[in-house]
Design a protein around this motif. Structure first.
Motif, PDB file in Angstrom:
ATOM      1  N   SER A 142      42.939  20.441  54.685  1.00 32.69           N
ATOM      2  CA  SER A 142      41.583  20.066  55.304  1.00 32.69           C
ATOM      3  C   SER A 142      40.509  20.083  54.284  1.00 32.69           C
ATOM      4  CB  SER A 142      41.365  20.995  56.652  1.00 32.69           C
ATOM      5  OG  SER A 142      40.990  22.093  56.302  1.00 32.69           O
ATOM      6  N   GLY A 143      40.874  20.581  53.127  1.00 32.37           N
ATOM      7  CA  GLY A 143      39.701  20.594  52.078  1.00 32.37           C
ATOM      8  C   GLY A 143      39.188  22.006  51.975  1.00 32.37           C
ATOM      9  N   GLY A 144      39.638  23.030  52.659  1.00 36.10           N
ATOM     10  CA  GLY A 144      39.444  24.312  52.320  1.00 36.10           C
ATOM     11  C   GLY A 144      40.042  25.088  51.569  1.00 36.10           C
ATOM     12  N   GLY A 145      40.496  26.343  51.712  1.00 38.41           N
ATOM     13  CA  GLY A 145      41.330  27.254  50.818  1.00 38.41           C
ATOM     14  C   GLY A 145      40.914  27.150  49.580  1.00 38.41           C
ATOM     15  N   ILE A 146      41.837  27.039  48.675  1.00 33.50           N
ATOM     16  CA  ILE A 146      41.667  26.999  47.287  1.00 33.50           C
ATOM     17  C   ILE A 146      40.580  25.990  46.787  1.00 33.50           C
ATOM     18  CG2 ILE A 146      42.565  26.390  45.158  1.00 33.50           C
ATOM     19  CD1 ILE A 146      45.621  27.036  45.956  1.00 33.50           C
ATOM     20  N   LEU A 147      40.466  24.785  47.534  1.00 34.48           N
ATOM     21  CA  LEU A 147      39.350  23.893  47.165  1.00 34.48           C
ATOM     22  C   LEU A 147      37.853  24.430  47.519  1.00 34.48           C
ATOM     23  CD1 LEU A 147      40.969  20.687  48.129  1.00 34.48           C
ATOM     24  CD2 LEU A 147      40.950  21.569  46.035  1.00 34.48           C
ATOM     25  N   SER A 148      37.853  25.285  48.580  1.00 31.22           N
ATOM     26  CA  SER A 148      36.452  25.763  48.768  1.00 31.22           C
ATOM     27  C   SER A 148      36.265  26.903  47.720  1.00 31.22           C
ATOM     28  CB  SER A 148      36.283  26.556  50.208  1.00 31.22           C
ATOM     29  OG  SER A 148      36.795  27.813  50.358  1.00 31.22           O
ATOM     30  N   THR A 149      37.237  27.515  47.321  1.00 31.38           N
ATOM     31  CA  THR A 149      36.848  28.679  46.074  1.00 31.38           C
ATOM     32  C   THR A 149      36.587  27.798  45.014  1.00 31.38           C
ATOM     33  OG1 THR A 149      38.274  30.274  47.233  1.00 31.38           O
ATOM     34  CG2 THR A 149      37.834  30.574  44.798  1.00 31.38           C
ATOM     35  N   VAL A 150      37.359  26.670  44.620  1.00 30.99           N
ATOM     36  CA  VAL A 150      36.963  25.924  43.435  1.00 30.99           C
ATOM     37  C   VAL A 150      35.222  25.438  43.622  1.00 30.99           C
ATOM     38  CG1 VAL A 150      37.402  23.559  42.467  1.00 30.99           C
ATOM     39  CG2 VAL A 150      39.029  24.909  43.403  1.00 30.99           C
ATOM     40  N   GLU A 151      35.080  25.348  44.433  1.00 30.46           N
ATOM     41  CA  GLU A 151      33.519  24.807  44.654  1.00 30.46           C
ATOM     42  C   GLU A 151      32.514  26.015  44.334  1.00 30.46           C
ATOM     43  OE1 GLU A 151      31.927  22.719  48.038  1.00 30.46           O
ATOM     44  OE2 GLU A 151      33.268  20.990  47.821  1.00 30.46           O
ATOM     45  N   ALA A 152      32.990  27.064  44.851  1.00 29.37           N
ATOM     46  CA  ALA A 152      32.302  28.167  44.602  1.00 29.37           C
ATOM     47  C   ALA A 152      32.251  28.643  43.024  1.00 29.37           C
ATOM     48  CB  ALA A 152      32.702  29.481  45.557  1.00 29.37           C
ATOM     49  N   THR A 153      33.513  28.539  42.342  1.00 26.46           N
ATOM     50  CA  THR A 153      33.604  28.938  41.195  1.00 26.46           C
ATOM     51  C   THR A 153      32.849  27.804  40.220  1.00 26.46           C
ATOM     52  OG1 THR A 153      35.808  29.908  41.811  1.00 26.46           O
ATOM     53  CG2 THR A 153      35.578  29.463  39.453  1.00 26.46           C
ATOM     54  N   ARG A 154      32.959  26.659  40.503  1.00 25.52           N
ATOM     55  CA  ARG A 154      32.285  25.469  39.801  1.00 25.52           C
ATOM     56  C   ARG A 154      30.631  25.947  39.628  1.00 25.52           C
ATOM     57  NH1 ARG A 154      34.923  19.845  41.432  1.00 25.52           N
ATOM     58  NH2 ARG A 154      37.252  20.123  40.507  1.00 25.52           N
ATOM     59  N   ALA A 155      30.186  26.445  40.959  1.00 25.16           N
ATOM     60  CA  ALA A 155      28.823  26.843  41.162  1.00 25.16           C
ATOM     61  C   ALA A 155      28.338  28.143  40.228  1.00 25.16           C
ATOM     62  CB  ALA A 155      28.648  26.847  42.342  1.00 25.16           C
ATOM     63  N   ALA A 156      29.398  29.020  40.101  1.00 26.84           N
ATOM     64  CA  ALA A 156      28.928  30.320  39.315  1.00 26.84           C
ATOM     65  C   ALA A 156      28.718  30.235  37.774  1.00 26.84           C
ATOM     66  CB  ALA A 156      30.186  31.151  39.838  1.00 26.84           C
ATOM     67  N   THR A 157      27.840  30.977  37.540  1.00 31.92           N
ATOM     68  CA  THR A 157      27.709  30.904  35.974  1.00 31.92           C
ATOM     69  C   THR A 157      28.716  31.882  35.493  1.00 31.92           C
ATOM     70  OG1 THR A 157      26.284  32.940  36.228  1.00 31.92           O
ATOM     71  CG2 THR A 157      25.063  31.155  36.423  1.00 31.92           C
ATOM     72  N   ARG A 158      28.864  31.718  34.159  1.00 30.97           N
ATOM     73  CA  ARG A 158      29.855  32.743  33.572  1.00 30.97           C
ATOM     74  C   ARG A 158      29.513  33.899  33.525  1.00 30.97           C
ATOM     75  NH1 ARG A 158      31.617  31.465  27.315  1.00 30.97           N
ATOM     76  NH2 ARG A 158      32.076  33.559  26.723  1.00 30.97           N
ATOM     77  N   ASP A 159      28.355  34.351  33.433  1.00 28.41           N
ATOM     78  CA  ASP A 159      27.889  35.749  33.542  1.00 28.41           C
ATOM     79  C   ASP A 159      28.201  36.356  34.868  1.00 28.41           C
ATOM     80  OD1 ASP A 159      27.034  36.058  30.932  1.00 28.41           O
ATOM     81  OD2 ASP A 159      24.878  35.846  31.572  1.00 28.41           O
ATOM     82  N   ALA A 160      27.864  35.787  35.961  1.00 27.62           N
ATOM     83  CA  ALA A 160      28.066  36.230  37.312  1.00 27.62           C
ATOM     84  C   ALA A 160      29.741  36.272  37.422  1.00 27.62           C
ATOM     85  CB  ALA A 160      27.739  35.039  38.399  1.00 27.62           C
ATOM     86  N   LEU A 161      30.464  35.390  36.908  1.00 30.66           N
ATOM     87  CA  LEU A 161      31.851  35.609  37.140  1.00 30.66           C
ATOM     88  C   LEU A 161      32.475  36.702  36.304  1.00 30.66           C
ATOM     89  CD1 LEU A 161      33.176  31.704  36.814  1.00 30.66           C
ATOM     90  CD2 LEU A 161      33.412  33.347  38.885  1.00 30.66           C
ATOM     91  N   TYR A 162      31.995  37.053  34.984  1.00 29.95           N
ATOM     92  CA  TYR A 162      32.434  37.954  34.311  1.00 29.95           C
ATOM     93  C   TYR A 162      31.976  39.405  34.929  1.00 29.95           C
ATOM     94  CZ  TYR A 162      32.888  41.497  30.731  1.00 29.95           C
ATOM     95  OH  TYR A 162      33.348  42.784  30.082  1.00 29.95           O
ATOM     96  N   ASN A 163      30.641  39.438  35.560  1.00 29.82           N
ATOM     97  CA  ASN A 163      30.238  40.820  35.990  1.00 29.82           C
ATOM     98  C   ASN A 163      31.082  41.162  37.463  1.00 29.82           C
ATOM     99  OD1 ASN A 163      28.599  41.147  34.273  1.00 29.82           O
ATOM    100  ND2 ASN A 163      26.656  40.036  35.509  1.00 29.82           N
ATOM    101  N   LYS A 164      31.485  39.940  38.393  1.00 32.10           N
ATOM    102  CA  LYS A 164      32.094  40.326  39.397  1.00 32.10           C
ATOM    103  C   LYS A 164      33.679  40.690  38.951  1.00 32.10           C
ATOM    104  CE  LYS A 164      33.437  37.633  43.381  1.00 32.10           C
ATOM    105  NZ  LYS A 164      33.311  36.266  44.121  1.00 32.10           N
ATOM    106  N   SER A 165      34.291  39.997  38.129  1.00 28.30           N
ATOM    107  CA  SER A 165      35.652  40.243  37.640  1.00 28.30           C
ATOM    108  C   SER A 165      35.793  41.688  36.933  1.00 28.30           C
ATOM    109  CB  SER A 165      35.996  39.328  36.737  1.00 28.30           C
ATOM    110  OG  SER A 165      35.920  38.037  37.192  1.00 28.30           O
ATOM    111  N   ALA A 166      34.677  41.995  36.351  1.00 24.57           N
ATOM    112  CA  ALA A 166      34.765  43.528  35.392  1.00 24.57           C
ATOM    113  C   ALA A 166      34.587  44.411  36.775  1.00 24.57           C
ATOM    114  CB  ALA A 166      33.423  43.469  34.668  1.00 24.57           C
ATOM    115  N   ALA A 167      33.878  44.228  37.665  1.00 25.85           N
ATOM    116  CA  ALA A 167      33.831  45.158  38.819  1.00 25.85           C
ATOM    117  C   ALA A 167      35.024  45.334  39.649  1.00 25.85           C
ATOM    118  CB  ALA A 167      32.850  44.839  39.904  1.00 25.85           C
TER     119      ALA A 167
END
Ligand code: NIG
Ligand code: FE
Length: 405
Positions: free
Chosen positions: A103-128
């Motif tokens: 229905s377009g959710g699941g992995i695809l909703s995380t894809v939208e959020a990941t596309r929108a996130a900056t590299r720094d934000a992703l790094y900080n979240k993953s490091a935590a």
């Protein structure tokens, strides 16, 4: 004389060797009472009884606790934007995992959020996440891309994983074939071509990933599409992994054996014939019981796998949809209670066999001279205690390459 002596270890428990243990060998671990571990330059130089142990410049008193190798989480998707807590309500209303994705959710909703996130934000979240995982006893983790599904964002995720590698012990996997993105809805073959023509060459040239993984599943990628991508990946020098036979029986386990993949993961629906092919090929089974728990599915047939002499590893599958927990202690509870592994088999599954599944069993996964000093001291007298308590963090202290965290 060693740099650091970790003394007064009540019980040292470890598998032995530099390759995956299988069959009866998975159950054989070394147990030493009143043990000492000697560490120099981040490496173990002695692991054994206290009486014959070398003297140390510094000493750490383990207080009679249990010591095991640092846990190795061989399957995570921990670089992602957002979370998916709203799906809890869909689940409770009876909506199936694949229906949420369709229905377009699941992995695809995380894809939208990941596309929108900056590299720094992703790094900080993953490091935590990785810091929290260390505090829960996980000293090494594999991380997959696959929430980009376009070149730009897959490269952003892989860049974050490669950045994390400077501080943490992590292994990068390219998983552009995690779902069909909305730009290619209804045309998966065109997306497969895009992966092969645009993504794989760039990922391989940049040396950004060690493995290529694919979600071989009904209404995601079929066997023919999976084979095509994996053949191309192999041609670029990547080693192979497959999310195989998780929800519907697809024959992914057999494909893993046929392609010489290092591992096949999930395997809830894998057939006997395909398991025999895995045993023959030496494919490691990476089982993800926390995902079975969270999706309320059956558990993989771990006993049949051990009996067939398939090396069994366990991992968290940490991701925002099907396994929103990085806690390997819970995975080990489930490995015993639901996969019916013995405590010794489970320990091997979460250390040495997991290390073998991500290509680092020469340096990780056991407490032996020559290996990295990744050591967990547990507030437990023995491994039965460790795997029977659950829900609380039983870590006392973690040493990463000899340094107290
Ligand atoms: O291994 N199965 C596919 N991939 C993940 C789930 C990812 C997600 O739902 O975001 C898994 O379970
Ligand atoms: Fe996964």
């Amino acid at each position: 004389m060693v740099e650091l002596r970790i003394a007064n270890i009540g019980l040292l428990a470890t598998p032995e060797g530099s390759s995956a243990r299988r069959g009866a060998g998975q159950d054989k671990i070394r147990l030493v009472k009143n043990a000492v571990i000697g560490v120099t330059k981040g490496k173990i130089v002695y692991a054994g009884d206290g009486e014959n142990a070398p003297a140390g410049i510094a000493e750490y008193d383990a207080g009679g606790r249990l010591a095991t190798p640092g846990l190795v989480d061989a399957h995570t998707h921990l670089v992602f934007g957002g979370f998916r807590q709203h799906e809890l309500e869909y689940k409770l209303a009876g909506m199936a995992y694949l229906d949420i994705l369709r229905s377009g959710g699941g992995i695809l909703s995380t894809v939208e959020a990941t596309r929108a996130a900056t590299r720094d934000a992703l790094y900080n979240k993953s490091a935590a996440f990785l810091d929290a995982m260390l505090a829960h006893g996980t000293t090494t983790a594999e991380i997959k891309s696959g929430y980009g599904l376009n070149l730009e964002t897959e490269l952003k995720q892989l860049a974050v994983i490669n950045d994390l590698q400077k501080k943490y012990s992590v292994v990068p996997t390219f998983m552009g074939a995690h779902a069909v993105p909305k730009e290619y809805a209804g045309n998966p073959d065109a997306y497969v071509d895009y992966i092969i023509e645009a993504m794989l060459p760039t990922v391989a040239e940049g040396g950004l990933a060690k493995y290529c993984d694919i979600f071989c599943e009904k209404s995601v990628f079929d066997i023919a599409q999976s084979r095509k991508i994996l053949e191309a990946a192999r041609g670029h020098g990547l080693q192979l992994k497959i999310h195989a036979d998780e929800i519907e029986p697809m024959g992914g386990a057999g494909l893993a054996a046929e392609m010489g993949a290092v591992s096949a993961e999930h395997l809830l629906q894998a057939s006997d014939t395909d398991l025999s092919a895995m045993a023959q090929a030496g494919t490691i089974a990476v089982l993800l019981p926390a995902t079975s728990f969270y999706l309320d599915k059956n558990y993989a047939r771990a006993r049949a796998m051990v009996e067939k002499s398939i090396p069994v590893a366990v991992a968290s599958d940490f991701n925002p949809g099907s396994s929103p927990s990085y806690n390997m202690q819970f995975v080990l509870n489930l490995a015993c209670l639901k996969l019916k592994l013995s405590p010794a088999e489970a320990l091997t599954a979460a250390t040495l066999n997991a290390a073998a599944a991500i290509g680092c069993a020469d340096t990780k996964g056991s407490l032996e001279a020559g290996k990295d000093a990744d050591i967990v001291l547990w507030d437990c007298p023995d491994i039965n205690f460790l795997f029977y308590r659950y829900g609380n963090n039983q870590v006392h202290k973690v040493f990463k390459e000899g340094a107290l965290i």
